[in-house]
Design a protein around this motif. Structure first.
Motif, PDB file in Angstrom:
ATOM      1  N   MET A  10      31.624  23.306 -38.770  1.00 56.14           N
ATOM      2  CA  MET A  10      29.530  23.587 -38.449  1.00 56.14           C
ATOM      3  C   MET A  10      29.069  23.428 -39.219  1.00 56.14           C
ATOM      4  O   MET A  10      27.795  23.400 -38.862  1.00 56.14           O
ATOM      5  CB  MET A  10      29.478  24.805 -37.742  1.00 56.14           C
ATOM      6  N   GLY A  11      29.462  24.906 -40.492  1.00 59.16           N
ATOM      7  CA  GLY A  11      28.161  24.537 -41.523  1.00 59.16           C
ATOM      8  C   GLY A  11      27.716  23.718 -42.296  1.00 59.16           C
ATOM      9  O   GLY A  11      27.214  23.579 -43.214  1.00 59.16           O
ATOM     10  N   LYS A  12      28.784  22.458 -42.098  1.00 55.39           N
ATOM     11  CA  LYS A  12      28.718  21.232 -43.103  1.00 55.39           C
ATOM     12  C   LYS A  12      27.887  20.424 -43.060  1.00 55.39           C
ATOM     13  O   LYS A  12      27.512  19.983 -42.350  1.00 55.39           O
ATOM     14  CB  LYS A  12      29.602  20.906 -43.573  1.00 55.39           C
ATOM     15  N   GLY A  13      28.017  19.164 -43.954  1.00 49.68           N
ATOM     16  CA  GLY A  13      26.659  18.374 -44.057  1.00 49.68           C
ATOM     17  C   GLY A  13      27.487  16.946 -44.016  1.00 49.68           C
ATOM     18  O   GLY A  13      28.498  17.525 -43.050  1.00 49.68           O
TER      19      GLY A  13
ATOM     20  N   VAL B 237      29.935  18.397 -38.589  1.00 49.15           N
ATOM     21  CA  VAL B 237      30.066  18.761 -37.471  1.00 49.15           C
ATOM     22  C   VAL B 237      30.751  17.938 -36.298  1.00 49.15           C
ATOM     23  O   VAL B 237      31.153  18.357 -35.051  1.00 49.15           O
ATOM     24  CB  VAL B 237      28.784  19.522 -36.865  1.00 49.15           C
TER      25      VAL B 237
END
Lengths: 662, 304
Positions: free
Chosen positions: B50-53, B219
């Motif tokens: 969820m925290g990735k690009g 995401v």
């Protein structure tokens, strides 16, 4: 007022058609006139039809007509009104689309002629559903076959188109022959062919013969397997807006005829329902399997029409089973499901054919394996096609699901409430297994079409140079795609369209009971669809917020680290379909041609798969060859001398006279 | 009380579904003689994703991004239809199981389109097999539902599950258990588990579901994996409701029993995965056709 408007619609279409002929070779004028006539005819016909659907009251008109057995007896009842709405809607939208589509041929073709036939086709389809006299019906039927034949022959300079046209004409007339026999046998004792004066069949055997004739005659038009062989030939040959009309509404007049005539034959025995159920299941499964195996977009869509007509036929089978077994709920669900699926099919199939036309217009080819990446070149067409594809697979929240759910509920109801009636339970089980198989195959078929044609990278120069069609071609697709959404999310609207027909055919009380029982799940469908849409939107917002401030890059497709792929290395439509085709090879018998070089340095390899129509190859080709042999041996009768022909006529008249006098 | 329990079941699914995957992984590790990853590993993975690009393929279009979102939305909606044991689900209407099956079909439709959108041959291969196995699994599911509908006289999933065992063990018990068995096979096929698919293989060529999502990241991948966990919960709940004939009438007790049953189903799946090899692709149809035959046998049993 109703009949005046309907008559004026017929009149406008006929006179307008003739006027198109005199457009003096000016393509713009011909197209403008043709479209205007079609739209005006549609508007004039839709208004009274909606009125009849609203009030549920039929209106009739009977004019004297100096033809033996004939009378100009026409009527609008809810069943006819439903078809009038479909015919008018699809024809008018297809006409608007056709204006842009035919522009490319403006300097090689006399467009006035095409538009003349198009308007006449619309008029004859209307007359079919209006007419209440056997002779008038058969004449309108013949008119529809002939006008559509000339429309199919639009590009008659091509050999393939001529072959397709002849196949179509033959199929149409074999069907018409069955219908003629049907009406001769049906004819009342007082020499009238008016539907309301026909005598009921004298016994179960006679009724059975008439039913079989009706299934053969109307089935040839609707495309029941194995009478479907003309569809995959004629639909690809015709211009796309004509295919949309033919596939969207013309073949559905076959279903109309079947329903109308079945009503005249008295109470149906159980085996009629079984017959329709089995024919429908066979047509559905074989149709979609052949569709999956096709390499040509329009051919694929034509086979998919066979599939959808099969689903409708199955639903009608449940209807007759329900009537025969005195299960009004099953009858109502089958009938309403069948008719609703017919309406939905008119919408999404014409949408898909118009989409295929846009692909042809933009990329100049319909070979699925030579396309690809059109999503980026023609986003508008792609979106409309996607909605049509999802709708034809029957996915909620689109319209296809609503009709199929009626049929599923009929089948599940037969299984559940069949206490002591094992036959009905087995019928229900067959219907729902067939529906689930058809659904899964349709999903495979249309993921293949959309995924290969619109997604990925362009596989050829044609696909690379594709462009969006003009606005006049895009808007009809938008309207149809919007209708798919409207009738899907607004599920109760579709039910409201067909419930007057159910009330007419099944009696008020049974229909009302059925409608009350379906209302809760129709509303629930709308709710469920809305819920999915809202959740998707919510997730989109969440995704956007999570992406905020992160790096969003673009790169080549991962492809397991291989970075220099070419577009030709993508999965093809044939490979995509192959696991299923291979698994079902005992049903459709695909042919594989392969040339593999087994050396250490292979030079050339080649693989092609073909799925020729089994029924065409093994049934009709040998049959017609035999017919040709027999006709050749009778050739001595036909000398080409007029005197001889006069003699034949004289002898015939003499024989008839002798028979009469005796 | 019943409504609270229904909401709690939906919430439990939403919160605990990733744990289900963890349980399967630990079971497999146990059989493999390893200690295995922590139970909560899947949650860590999801949060990390969820925290990735993201990196998107140049070939891909909006469909590629739309697929994961729609898939998750669909499975969240579908969960509201599934009852916990004999408890009423949140969203009940006649024919809801058809809606359930077709919404899951919609999810598959967009997963496959997203795979084809990348233009990768590997993903095309996975997509093609996914459609093939779906073709085989769908009739099994519907035949099973028909048996249940005939056995219970109900036309909604909650009604069916409520009626089936309401009077304790009944003569229809045996066909219902047969259907539970076939639904377990559908679970294995639909959720890409061994013996149909192997999510842990090192070769993309042999995978089905995993290969279709090769190109997704960040995401989108989190949505897909979370959606897959929820789908596993959904089918496990369907199997559990049939296999555990306990209807106490106390909603909370039923709920706890069902959730326990769902985790037991996960352990069973783990055991199946540990003790079986993945079937050859040509054998998978035979397995699913056999389960169709089982459900038809159950059908005629119940008609008898």
């Amino acid at each position: 007022m109703t009949m005046e408007m309907v008559l004026s619609s017929l009149l406008v279409l006929t006179i307008g058609a003739v006027a198109c002929l005199f457009s003096g070779g000016c393509a713009k004028r011909a197209s403008g006139l043709g479209v205007a006539v079609s739209v005006a005819g549609a508007l004039l016909a839709v208004w009274p039809a909606v009125g009849v659907l609203w009030t549920g009251r039929s209106v009739a008109l009977r004019l004297p007509w100096q033809v033996p057995f004939g009378s100009f007896h026409i009527a609008v009842d809810p069943l006819a009104a439903l078809f009038i709405v479909m015919i008018s809607l699809v024809s008018a939208l297809a006409a608007i689309y056709g204006m842009g589509y035919l522009e490319a041929c403006a300097n090689r073709k006399h467009l006035g002629v095409t538009w003349c036939f198009f308007n006449l086709l619309q008029a004859s389809m209307l007359l079919i559903v209006l007419s209440r006299n056997g002779l008038l019906f058969v004449m309108a039927w013949e008119g529809m076959s002939l006008t559509s034949f000339f429309l199919v022959m639009f590009e008659h300079e091509k050999q393939a188109v001529r072959d397709a046209g002849w196949t179509y004409l033959t199929a149409a007339h074999l069907g018409a022959a069955c219908l003629l026999a049907l009406f001769v046998l049906l004819g009342g004792t007082d020499g009238s062919l008016d539907f309301d004066r026909l005598a009921a069949p004298s016994g179960p055997l006679m009724a059975g013969i008439l039913f079989v004739l009706a299934v053969l005659g109307f089935g040839a038009k609707a495309g029941f397997v194995p009478l479907h062989v003309w569809l995959p030939e004629a639909h690809p040959a015709a211009p796309s807006h004509v295919s949309a009309v033919m596939s969207g509404v013309m073949i559905e007049t076959g279903i109309y005829g079947l329903v109308r005539i079945t009503l005249l034959l008295g109470p149906p025995p159980l085996w009629w329902g079984w017959a329709l159920l089995i024919i429908g299941a066979t047509s559905g499964i074989l149709g979609v399997l052949y569709a999956l195996a096709q390499h040509d977009l329009k051919r694929l869509l034509a086979y998919s029409s066979v599939e959808n007509i099969g689903i409708v036929c199955m639903a009608l089978g449940l209807w007759l089973l329900g009537v025969a077994a005195r299960k009004p709920e099953l009858a109502a669900l089958g009938l309403m499901g069948g008719l609703l699926h017919l309406c939905n099919h008119a919408i999404f199939k014409s949408l898909l054919f118009l989409g295929a036309g846009a692909v042809k217009h933009g990329a100049h080819t319909l070979a699925i394996d030579r396309l690809g990446g059109l999503q980026k070149k023609m986003p508008h067409t792609a979106l409309a096609f996607l909605i049509g594809a999802a709708a034809i697979c029957g996915f909620p929240p689109l319209n296809g699901f609503v009709g199929e759910l009626f049929i599923y509920m009929g089948a599940f109801g037969a299984v559940t409430h069949a206490a002591g009636n094992g036959t009905l339970a087995v019928a229900g089980m067959i219907a729902l297994l067939a529906l689930s198989v058809i659904g899964a195959l349709a999903a495979a078929c249309f993921t293949k079409v959309y995924g290969i044609v619109f997604s990925g990278a362009p596989r050829s120069a044609n696909a690379l140079g594709a462009a969006e069609p003009p606005r006049s071609m895009r808007h009809p697709m938008t309207v149809l795609a919007g209708l798919c959404l409207l009738l899907g999310i607004g599920a109760p609207i579709g039910a409201a369209l067909v419930s007057p027909v159910a009330a007419q055919l099944l009696g008020e009380s049974a229909a009302v009971a059925a409608i009350v029982s379906v209302r809760p799940w129709l509303v629930a469908l709308s709710l469920g669809g809305g819920f999915i849409a809202a959740l998707t939107a919510l997730l989109a917002v969440l995704r956007r917020r999570l992406h905020h401030g992160r790096s969003i890059a673009r790169g080549p497709t991962w492809d397991c680290g291989y970075v220099a792929p070419t577009a030709r290395m993508q999965y093809t439509a044939s490979s995509f379909a192959w696991p299923i085709i291979d698994m079902m090879r005992w049903m459709i018998r695909p042919r594989v041609e392969a040339c593999v070089d087994h050396g250490y340095f292979p030079r050339q390899a080649y693989l092609a798969t073909h799925s020729a129509d089994f029924f065409r190859q093994r049934l009709f080709v040998p049959l017609f060859r035999a017919v040709a042999t027999v006709s050749n041996s009778l050739h001595w009768l036909q000398q080409g001398r007029n005197q001889l022909y006069v003699l034949y006529i004289a002898v015939t008249v003499l024989v008839l006279l002798v028979l009469k006098v005796r | 009380m019943t409504l609270t329990a229904s909401i709690l079941h939906w919430l439990a699914a939403v919160l605990l579904a990733p744990l289900l995957v963890g349980v399967i992984n630990r079971t497999k590790a146990f059989f493999g003689g390893r200690r295995g990853q922590p139970f909560l590993q899947v949650y860590h993975d999801l949060f990390k994703l969820m925290g990735k690009g993201a990196v998107y393929s140049q070939t891909a279009t909006w469909i590629f991004r739309f697929g994961p979102m729609l898939g998750l939305a669909v499975v969240l909606t579908a969960l509201a239809i599934v009852p916990a044991g004999g408890l009423r689900a949140l969203f009940v209407f006649p024919g809801d199981f058809v809606f359930l099956a077709y919404t899951l079909g919609l999810m598959r439709f967009f997963t496959v389109l997203a795979a084809l959108d990348t233009g990768s041959a590997f993903e095309g291969m996975g997509a093609s097999r996914e459609m093939q196995f779906a073709l085989l699994a769908e009739p099994v599911l519907f035949a099973g539902l028909a048996v249940l509908a005939a056995g219970s006289g109900q036309l909604s999933l909650s009604g069916i599950y409520n009626q089936l065992w309401s009077a304790g063990m009944r003569p229809e018990g045996a066909p219902v258990l047969l259907v539970a068995l076939t639904l377990l096979m559908v679970l294995l096929a639909e959720n890409a588990r061994i013996p149909v698919d192997d999510p842990a293989t090192h070769l993309e060529l042999t995978m089905i579901h995993e290969v279709m999502v090769l190109d997704h990241c960040g995401v989108d991948l989190a949505f897909i994996q979370y959606g897959a966990a929820l789908k596993l919960w959904l089918f496990a709940a369907l199997v559990t409701g049939l296999a555990i004939p306990l209807r106490t009438g106390q909603p909370m007790v039923d709920l706890v029993v069902t959730i326990a049953g769902i985790f037991i189903t996960a352990v069973v799946v783990g055991i199946v995965e540990s003790t079986m090899a993945r079937l050859r692709l040509v054998r998978v149809p035979q397995m699913l056709v056999a389960s169709l035959a089982l459900s038809l046998a159950a059908f005629f049993w119940i008609l008898r």
